[in-house]
Design a protein around this motif. Structure first.
Motif, mmCIF file in Angstrom:
data_model
loop_
_atom_site.group_PDB
_atom_site.id
_atom_site.type_symbol
_atom_site.label_atom_id
_atom_site.label_comp_id
_atom_site.label_asym_id
_atom_site.label_seq_id
_atom_site.Cartn_x
_atom_site.Cartn_y
_atom_site.Cartn_z
ATOM 1 N N ASP A 1 2.688 11.402 -8.650
ATOM 2 C CA ASP A 1 3.349 10.373 -7.839
ATOM 3 C C ASP A 1 2.504 10.090 -6.612
ATOM 4 O O ASP A 1 2.696 10.677 -5.542
ATOM 5 N N ASN A 2 1.556 9.178 -6.757
ATOM 6 C CA ASN A 2 0.671 8.849 -5.645
ATOM 7 C C ASN A 2 0.420 7.344 -5.609
ATOM 8 O O ASN A 2 1.050 6.578 -6.343
ATOM 9 N N CYS A 3 -0.529 6.927 -4.779
ATOM 10 C CA CYS A 3 -0.767 5.492 -4.602
ATOM 11 C C CYS A 3 -1.261 4.831 -5.882
ATOM 12 O O CYS A 3 -1.090 3.622 -6.073
ATOM 13 N N GLN B 1 2.701 22.760 2.097
ATOM 14 C CA GLN B 1 3.856 23.175 1.296
ATOM 15 C C GLN B 1 4.165 22.205 0.156
ATOM 16 O O GLN B 1 5.027 22.496 -0.674
ATOM 17 N N GLY B 2 3.496 21.070 0.116
ATOM 18 C CA GLY B 2 3.794 20.074 -0.906
ATOM 19 C C GLY B 2 5.060 19.302 -0.616
ATOM 20 O O GLY B 2 5.725 18.813 -1.526
ATOM 21 N N LYS B 3 5.395 19.157 0.653
ATOM 22 C CA LYS B 3 6.639 18.487 1.042
ATOM 23 C C LYS B 3 6.363 17.242 1.893
ATOM 24 O O LYS B 3 7.224 16.793 2.645
ATOM 25 N N LEU B 4 5.178 16.688 1.791
ATOM 26 C CA LEU B 4 4.801 15.557 2.637
ATOM 27 C C LEU B 4 5.257 14.236 2.021
ATOM 28 O O LEU B 4 4.999 13.969 0.841
ATOM 29 N N ASN B 5 5.902 13.419 2.821
ATOM 30 C CA ASN B 5 6.336 12.098 2.368
ATOM 31 C C ASN B 5 5.257 11.060 2.660
ATOM 32 O O ASN B 5 4.753 10.974 3.781
ATOM 33 N N TYR B 6 4.905 10.288 1.654
ATOM 34 C CA TYR B 6 4.091 9.095 1.823
ATOM 35 C C TYR B 6 5.034 7.895 1.840
ATOM 36 O O TYR B 6 6.223 8.021 1.546
ATOM 37 N N LYS B 7 4.490 6.737 2.177
ATOM 38 C CA LYS B 7 5.367 5.565 2.232
ATOM 39 C C LYS B 7 4.623 4.296 1.836
ATOM 40 O O LYS B 7 3.386 4.232 1.859
ATOM 41 N N ASN C 1 0.840 -1.190 0.000
ATOM 42 C CA ASN C 1 0.000 0.000 0.000
ATOM 43 C C ASN C 1 0.883 1.251 0.000
ATOM 44 O O ASN C 1 1.528 1.573 0.995
ATOM 45 N N TYR C 2 0.900 1.965 -1.122
ATOM 46 C CA TYR C 2 1.707 3.181 -1.241
ATOM 47 C C TYR C 2 0.965 4.419 -0.723
ATOM 48 O O TYR C 2 1.477 5.526 -0.858
ATOM 49 N N GLY C 3 -0.197 4.234 -0.137
ATOM 50 C CA GLY C 3 -1.002 5.381 0.276
ATOM 51 C C GLY C 3 -0.986 5.661 1.759
ATOM 52 O O GLY C 3 -1.951 6.206 2.302
ATOM 53 N N THR C 4 0.085 5.326 2.457
ATOM 54 C CA THR C 4 0.151 5.554 3.890
ATOM 55 C C THR C 4 1.175 6.642 4.204
ATOM 56 O O THR C 4 2.028 6.974 3.393
ATOM 57 N N ASN D 1 13.900 2.708 2.035
ATOM 58 C CA ASN D 1 13.429 2.856 0.653
ATOM 59 C C ASN D 1 11.949 3.188 0.548
ATOM 60 O O ASN D 1 11.450 3.457 -0.545
ATOM 61 N N SER D 2 11.242 3.144 1.669
ATOM 62 C CA SER D 2 9.773 3.133 1.604
ATOM 63 C C SER D 2 9.131 4.503 1.412
ATOM 64 O O SER D 2 7.972 4.593 1.012
ATOM 65 N N TYR D 3 9.869 5.578 1.669
ATOM 66 C CA TYR D 3 9.267 6.913 1.589
ATOM 67 C C TYR D 3 9.438 7.519 0.204
ATOM 68 O O TYR D 3 10.444 7.306 -0.465
#
Length: 390
Positions: free
Chosen positions: A144-146, A81-87, A64-67, A134-136
């Motif tokens: 670039d999203n889930c 700011q558009g600087k949030l890391n997903y993982k 799941n890339y949406g966490t 590597n997950s973030y």
């Protein structure tokens, strides 16, 4: 001796790396999982993940890339700011499935037609990607999203063998059109999204760019092919509807921006008519109009110039939400406003005319709920143009 130690160390590293990822059995399957929209705004665009199942190894998990880390320092500031890391997170499939069933969101599985080697390579790619270091990844709503990860992971492994045939796309749509397909139940949020996003999203999305939405990823895979030995075979060998729901029967909110802004338009028309008859000026009405439009303008300007969001650039909502209004409001509230404010108001009226042409020629598409706001501003600015701010 040193060469022997070096060779032995290298050999040990290779075997330990191999041991990290078990070999999938012949019973293994890899699937694209698509989840429909939910009742909350952040669920309205759907979701997607990749399932790896191997009964022989007792593996049934989703990637799941949406966490994200909800308690990350400065979470909301980074998001703005558009600087949030997903993982990427690994979850038990049954728990994952139950969670979305409880939310009454439809779930569809597309089992991919892969060779054993391709399954193993995708599995190892995902496992390696899930390692903490590597997950973030830096989240981008459009690029670039889930959902885009479901396209890119399989595409990176299969390369040119995977072809997305785009016969399911029967008409051209802009990014804004695609967003509005998913926000029909949230008219206020739909208005806010239109307000925040700039002219850069009023261009036609390519077939690949449609795939920032999970539903279009599912449609793309349904029409995709994989080339083997010179022949094209369907990329999906089986489609399973794991859960169905009636989400699309949900009614939208009844109190819409159009309704509220139309009432405000009527109020301003009444005050302006009264001012015309009595040769007066509702100073605090003018202050409120300029202060609020200026405040909105500051927010729009910050989203454009002070963030890394790609979609908030070139936002021509600044033509009506003019940031300097925030300061000028404190001049127009005076009984005898400075002489220059009359010219300033005329300039604001001209900006509205410019915005109208921009809308007509589709240089940027604005929310239809802005129409009563524009009329409201035009009525008041025209009155002040003629009368002045005495």
């Amino acid at each position: 001796m040193k060469r022997f130690v070096l060779f032995f160390s290298l050999l040990l590293f290779v075997f330990s790396a191999k041991a990290q990822f078990p070999g999938l059995s012949g019973q293994a399957e890899i699937s694209i999982i698509t989840i429909g929209p939910g009742e909350n705004l952040y669920d309205s665009f759907g979701h997607g993940a990749i399932r790896v199942q191997d009964p022989y190894l007792s593996i049934d998990r989703v990637y799941n890339y949406g966490t994200f880390d909800s308690f990350e320092d400065g979470f909301y500031l980074k998001f703005a700011q558009g600087k949030l890391n997903y993982k990427l997170s690994i979850q038990d499939f049954n728990r994952f499935l139950g969670n979305y069933q409880a939310q009454n969101r439809w779930i569809t599985e597309q089992v991919l037609s892969l060779t054993q080697a391709e399954k193993q390579e995708i599995f190892e790619f995902l496992e390696n990607n899930a390692i903490p270091e590597n997950s973030y990844y830096l989240y981008d709503f459009f690029y670039d999203n889930c959902a885009t990860k479901l396209r890119d992971v399989v595409g990176d492994v299969l390369g040119d063998k995977l072809t997305f045939n785009n016969s399911h796309l029967t008409e051209e749509k802009t990014f804004r059109d695609l967003i509005q397909e998913n926000t029909f139940n949230f008219p206020w949020w739909d208005f806010g999204i239109d307000l925040a996003l700039g002219a850069v999203i009023d261009v036609n999305a390519t077939a690949e760019e449609h795939m920032f939405l999970p539903d279009y990823v599912m449609q793309a895979y349904a029409n995709a092919t994989i080339t083997r030995d010179g022949e094209e075979v369907p990329a999906v060998k089986a489609t399973n509807k794991l859960f169905e729901s009636d989400y699309y029967e949900t009614h939208r909110e009844t109190i819409s921006p159009w309704m509220i802004f139309s009432i405000l338009l009527l109020v301003v028309v009444v005050f302006t008519y009264k001012d015309t008859l009595q040769n007066t000026r509702a100073r605090y009405l003018d202050f409120t109009i300029l202060f609020l439009t200026g405040l909105v303008g500051v927010v729009v300007a910050l989203l454009w110039f002070a963030t890394d969001h790609t979609a908030t650039a070139k936002n021509l909502n600044l033509l009506w939400a003019f940031a300097p209004n925030l300061v000028v409001a404190f001049y127009v509230v005076k009984k005898n406003a400075p002489v220059w404010t009359r010219g300033y108001v005329r300039f604001l009226f001209i900006l509205l005319i410019g915005m109208t042409f921009i809308w007509v020629f589709q240089l940027q598409v604005f929310s239809i709920a802005l129409l009563p706001i524009m009329l409201l501003l035009a009525v008041r600015y025209a009155f002040l143009w003629v009368k002045g701010l005495a």
